[in-house]
Every structure is written in C-alpha cells, then in structure tokens.
Design a protein around this motif. Structure first.
Motif, PDB file in Angstrom:
ATOM      1  N   CYS A 105     -15.162 180.664  39.482  1.00 44.12           N
ATOM      2  CA  CYS A 105     -13.788 180.486  38.990  1.00 44.12           C
ATOM      3  C   CYS A 105     -13.573 181.254  37.690  1.00 44.12           C
ATOM      4  N   LYS A 106     -14.554 181.190  36.798  1.00 48.35           N
ATOM      5  CA  LYS A 106     -14.442 181.859  35.499  1.00 48.35           C
ATOM      6  C   LYS A 106     -14.372 183.370  35.671  1.00 48.35           C
ATOM      7  N   LEU A 107     -15.272 183.923  36.483  1.00 49.02           N
ATOM      8  CA  LEU A 107     -15.325 185.374  36.651  1.00 49.02           C
ATOM      9  C   LEU A 107     -14.115 185.888  37.422  1.00 49.02           C
ATOM     10  N   PHE A 108     -13.688 185.144  38.423  1.00 50.54           N
ATOM     11  CA  PHE A 108     -12.514 185.556  39.204  1.00 50.54           C
ATOM     12  C   PHE A 108     -11.278 185.609  38.307  1.00 50.54           C
ATOM     13  N   LYS A 109     -11.079 184.583  37.492  1.00 49.24           N
ATOM     14  CA  LYS A 109      -9.923 184.553  36.594  1.00 49.24           C
ATOM     15  C   LYS A 109     -10.006 185.674  35.570  1.00 49.24           C
ATOM     16  N   GLU A 110     -11.203 185.957  35.084  1.00 49.24           N
ATOM     17  CA  GLU A 110     -11.393 187.031  34.104  1.00 49.24           C
ATOM     18  C   GLU A 110     -10.989 188.383  34.677  1.00 49.24           C
ATOM     19  N   ILE A 111     -11.344 188.638  35.939  1.00 45.24           N
ATOM     20  CA  ILE A 111     -11.074 189.955  36.534  1.00 45.24           C
ATOM     21  C   ILE A 111      -9.651 190.060  37.062  1.00 45.24           C
ATOM     22  N   LYS A 112      -9.213 189.044  37.815  1.00 42.73           N
ATOM     23  CA  LYS A 112      -7.917 189.132  38.488  1.00 42.73           C
ATOM     24  C   LYS A 112      -6.754 188.647  37.642  1.00 42.73           C
ATOM     25  N   GLY A 113      -7.030 187.822  36.637  1.00 39.65           N
ATOM     26  CA  GLY A 113      -5.953 187.299  35.814  1.00 39.65           C
ATOM     27  C   GLY A 113      -5.269 186.081  36.407  1.00 39.65           C
ATOM     28  N   ILE A 114      -5.701 185.642  37.587  1.00 41.44           N
ATOM     29  CA  ILE A 114      -5.189 184.427  38.229  1.00 41.44           C
ATOM     30  C   ILE A 114      -6.370 183.643  38.769  1.00 41.44           C
ATOM     31  N   THR A 115      -6.147 182.377  39.109  1.00 40.59           N
ATOM     32  CA  THR A 115      -7.242 181.585  39.658  1.00 40.59           C
ATOM     33  C   THR A 115      -7.517 181.970  41.108  1.00 40.59           C
ATOM     34  N   LEU A 116      -8.687 181.568  41.568  1.00 43.03           N
ATOM     35  CA  LEU A 116      -9.082 181.863  42.945  1.00 43.03           C
ATOM     36  C   LEU A 116      -8.115 181.221  43.937  1.00 43.03           C
ATOM     37  N   MET A 117      -7.710 179.988  43.702  1.00 38.25           N
ATOM     38  CA  MET A 117      -6.812 179.316  44.627  1.00 38.25           C
ATOM     39  C   MET A 117      -5.406 179.913  44.578  1.00 38.25           C
ATOM     40  N   GLU A 118      -4.981 180.381  43.415  1.00 36.28           N
ATOM     41  CA  GLU A 118      -3.688 181.073  43.334  1.00 36.28           C
ATOM     42  C   GLU A 118      -3.725 182.335  44.183  1.00 36.28           C
ATOM     43  N   TYR A 119      -4.834 183.069  44.105  1.00 36.75           N
ATOM     44  CA  TYR A 119      -4.970 184.276  44.919  1.00 36.75           C
ATOM     45  C   TYR A 119      -4.939 183.930  46.407  1.00 36.75           C
ATOM     46  N   LEU A 120      -5.700 182.902  46.787  1.00 33.74           N
ATOM     47  CA  LEU A 120      -5.762 182.512  48.197  1.00 33.74           C
ATOM     48  C   LEU A 120      -4.383 182.118  48.721  1.00 33.74           C
ATOM     49  N   ASN A 121      -3.672 181.278  47.984  1.00 34.71           N
ATOM     50  CA  ASN A 121      -2.354 180.834  48.442  1.00 34.71           C
ATOM     51  C   ASN A 121      -1.344 181.974  48.468  1.00 34.71           C
ATOM     52  N   HIS A 122      -1.446 182.865  47.501  1.00 34.82           N
ATOM     53  CA  HIS A 122      -0.544 184.018  47.509  1.00 34.82           C
ATOM     54  C   HIS A 122      -0.833 184.914  48.708  1.00 34.82           C
ATOM     55  N   PHE A 123      -2.127 185.102  49.014  1.00 34.61           N
ATOM     56  CA  PHE A 123      -2.487 185.898  50.188  1.00 34.61           C
ATOM     57  C   PHE A 123      -1.950 185.251  51.456  1.00 34.61           C
ATOM     58  N   ARG A 124      -2.064 183.919  51.553  1.00 34.95           N
ATOM     59  CA  ARG A 124      -1.527 183.218  52.721  1.00 34.95           C
ATOM     60  C   ARG A 124      -0.015 183.449  52.855  1.00 34.95           C
ATOM     61  N   ILE A 125       0.692 183.387  51.736  1.00 36.34           N
ATOM     62  CA  ILE A 125       2.141 183.588  51.779  1.00 36.34           C
ATOM     63  C   ILE A 125       2.475 185.001  52.253  1.00 36.34           C
ATOM     64  N   ILE A 126       1.778 185.998  51.724  1.00 39.81           N
ATOM     65  CA  ILE A 126       2.054 187.384  52.114  1.00 39.81           C
ATOM     66  C   ILE A 126       1.752 187.597  53.599  1.00 39.81           C
TER      67      ILE A 126
ATOM     68  N   SER B 101       4.640 171.755  51.982  1.00 39.29           N
ATOM     69  CA  SER B 101       3.864 172.506  50.987  1.00 39.29           C
ATOM     70  C   SER B 101       4.045 174.005  51.182  1.00 39.29           C
ATOM     71  N   TYR B 102       4.150 174.443  52.441  1.00 37.88           N
ATOM     72  CA  TYR B 102       4.393 175.859  52.724  1.00 37.88           C
ATOM     73  C   TYR B 102       5.751 176.292  52.172  1.00 37.88           C
ATOM     74  N   ASN B 103       6.801 175.511  52.443  1.00 33.74           N
ATOM     75  CA  ASN B 103       8.137 175.852  51.948  1.00 33.74           C
ATOM     76  C   ASN B 103       8.164 175.921  50.423  1.00 33.74           C
ATOM     77  N   ARG B 104       7.507 174.956  49.789  1.00 33.95           N
ATOM     78  CA  ARG B 104       7.512 174.889  48.328  1.00 33.95           C
ATOM     79  C   ARG B 104       6.834 176.126  47.725  1.00 33.95           C
ATOM     80  N   LEU B 105       5.670 176.490  48.253  1.00 36.80           N
ATOM     81  CA  LEU B 105       4.950 177.633  47.710  1.00 36.80           C
ATOM     82  C   LEU B 105       5.649 178.950  48.066  1.00 36.80           C
ATOM     83  N   PHE B 106       6.203 179.027  49.267  1.00 42.36           N
ATOM     84  CA  PHE B 106       6.920 180.228  49.673  1.00 42.36           C
ATOM     85  C   PHE B 106       8.099 180.489  48.733  1.00 42.36           C
ATOM     86  N   LYS B 107       8.820 179.436  48.398  1.00 42.58           N
ATOM     87  CA  LYS B 107       9.978 179.576  47.515  1.00 42.58           C
ATOM     88  C   LYS B 107       9.551 179.984  46.107  1.00 42.58           C
ATOM     89  N   LYS B 108       8.371 179.542  45.685  1.00 42.16           N
ATOM     90  CA  LYS B 108       7.858 179.931  44.375  1.00 42.16           C
ATOM     91  C   LYS B 108       7.705 181.443  44.276  1.00 42.16           C
TER      92      LYS B 108
END
Length: 291
Positions: free
Chosen positions: A214-235, A262-269
């Motif tokens: 979690c620490k290294l992922f946030k350091e490199i990507k600037g977002i958390t691992l779960m934020e990346y995963l959920n954003h990828f799912r939305i795309i 939960s899908y609608n909520r995150l999609f709208k975000k």
C-alpha cells in the motif's frame, strides 16, 4: 470491437526508446497504461480521448501529453492520430542537473492538453523522426533522439506547467525496480478486477506485506491501490456500457461490484453522471460520428 490496426514507423526494438505510430481514419482503443510518455497529435478532424476520469473532445491540431502511468483510451469518434511514445530514461543521464530534473518532473508529472493555437508545434520534429526511421542512414537513431530532445525543449518552453507541489511523484526519479513492482501489482489487479479482490490476496501474490504494498503503490501512483482498482473497474465498465447490451446490474456485477448502488455511486464520482446517463449520451455520440 476488433483490435485496431495502425502503421508503425518506429518501434522499441533492441531497447531503442522511441516509437512512432500513425492510426487509421477511425481509431478506438480500450483503456491501458504504460511507462512511456505519450504525445498524441490529432491529425484528423476530431478525437475523443479519455484520460483517467476525464474525456476530452479535441479538434485537428490539438495535442495531449500523457504522463507515464495514466490510464487512457481512445473512444469512437476519434479520427487519425499521430502518436509518439518515448521512455524517460533518455532524459535522466548523469549530466542532468537537479534543476533540470525538476523541470522535467514538472512537465511529465501531469497530463496536459496543448491546443492547436499554442506555440508548441511538434510537426517538424515528428516528421524528422519519421524520416530518419524510414531512411535509416548512418547515425539515424542518434538523429531521432536529437529531434526528440528538440521537441522536449519546445514543450518545456511553451507548455504551461503546474507547480511541482501540485503533482504526483516525479516519474523520471522512479526507479525501474519500482516500476516493475507497479506493473506486477497492476497486472494482477487488472487480471482479477471482476473478482472481490482483497489486499491480503495482492500481498500473497506479490510476497510482500500489505503495509509495504500500500505504501509503495501510493508513493508511485499517487493514489491508493483500491482507488486504482475501482477506477479501473469503472473504466472497463464504460466500454461495456458502450458496446454491450447487458443491463446496468449485469455490468456492475461482472465488473467486480457487489450491488448496483455502490456501482452507481462510484461511477457518478468519476463521471458526474449515472451509468444509464453515460450510456445514453455517448451512444448518441457514436451514432452521430458513425452516421
């Protein structure tokens, strides 16, 4: 949607860090990311390019400078493009000063839209890179790199830059080991995005502790691992909304969400609209551009 075809006038063979691509008259490509800088020039009449949570409507002559690691995709309604890919290793030699590294970091730490009426005109440099690759006269690779340097200087001098404090960690400073780690994590997430992934599974796969990942992922990507995963799912679900006939619920479940709320909520975000509104709006655009 089939795999798009395009003519390559350069490629990253034998470690050569420059690649030049010309697309066809109609071009669309699903969400992806890589560790090269990508400069996209709209040579057709129009382009619809998504970067992270934004979709840009661009016209002939406009450019997008996409930073390494940003998820991007080319939507229906996109015409001809010229795409220049290059690795930042070209710019991080021992002769590079700290001040120059900071300038490069500021330029390449953001994805930038460069309008056609700006002072940045990469055409002559890209034409020169393509000509050298085609002719392959002695020293042509050195000249390709030289023209790329000329282009980078142009961008440094003409592209409005955000402050370094407003951007994510400087990509030229990210070591190849860290990028290998990032790629391994993202490959695992993208392969299993439709499943209910937990951090423990990622940690077990990578043979690291949850804290370290979690620490290294946030350091490199600037977002958390779960934020990346959920954003990828939305795309990924956006592509399904455009090209498949399943219901919103079916798409939500098949893209790793437990329920449609939960899908609608995150999609709208990420899109400022619901999945059904997105489907209606962009399907009408597809009909307009294809009609």
């Amino acid at each position: 949607m089939g795999v798009p075809t395009f003519l390559e006038t350069g490629h990253m063979a034998d470690g050569f860090p420059i690649r030049l691509i010309y697309t066809g008259a109609e071009f669309n490509y699903a969400a992806h990311w890589h560790d090269e800088v990508e400069l996209v020039i709209v040579t057709g009449k129009h382009a619809r390019i998504g970067v992270n949570e934004q979709i840009f409507e661009l016209n002939q002559g406009d450019m997008v400078l996409i930073k390494p690691g940003d998820v991007h995709y080319f939507m229906p309604g996109t015409g001809r493009l010229t795409i220049l890919l290059f690795r930042l290793e070209l710019l991080t030699g021992s002769f590079t000063s700290e001040a120059e590294m900071q300038e490069l970091g500021t330029l390449f730490n953001q994805t930038s839209i460069i309008p056609s009426n700006s002072q940045s005109n990469p055409g002559p440099y890209i034409d020169a890179i393509a000509a050298e690759k085609t002719n392959q006269n002695p020293g042509y690779r050195w000249l390709m790199v030289s023209r790329l340097y000329d282009l980078i200087v142009l961008l440094l001098r003409t592209t409005p830059l955000a402050s370094q404090s407003d951007s994510s960690p400087c990509w030229p400073c990210v070591s190849s080991k860290k990028f290998e780690f990032l790629e391994s994590v993202c490959e695992y997430l993208e392969e299993h995005y439709a499943e209910p992934i937990k951090l423990e599974q990622v940690a077990e796969h990578m043979k690291f502790s949850k804290f370290h990942i979690c620490k290294l992922f946030k350091e490199i990507k600037g977002i958390t691992l779960m934020e990346y995963l959920n954003h990828f799912r939305i795309i990924k679900s956006e592509w399904a909304l455009l090209f498949r006939q399943e219901s919103i619920l079916e798409i939500a479940i098949s893209h790793g969400f437990n329920n449609v709320n939960s899908y609608n909520r995150l999609f709208k975000k990420y899109n400022n609209c619901t999945p059904s509104e997105f489907r209606k709006r962009h399907r009408s655009n597809i009909a307009k551009y294809q009609g």
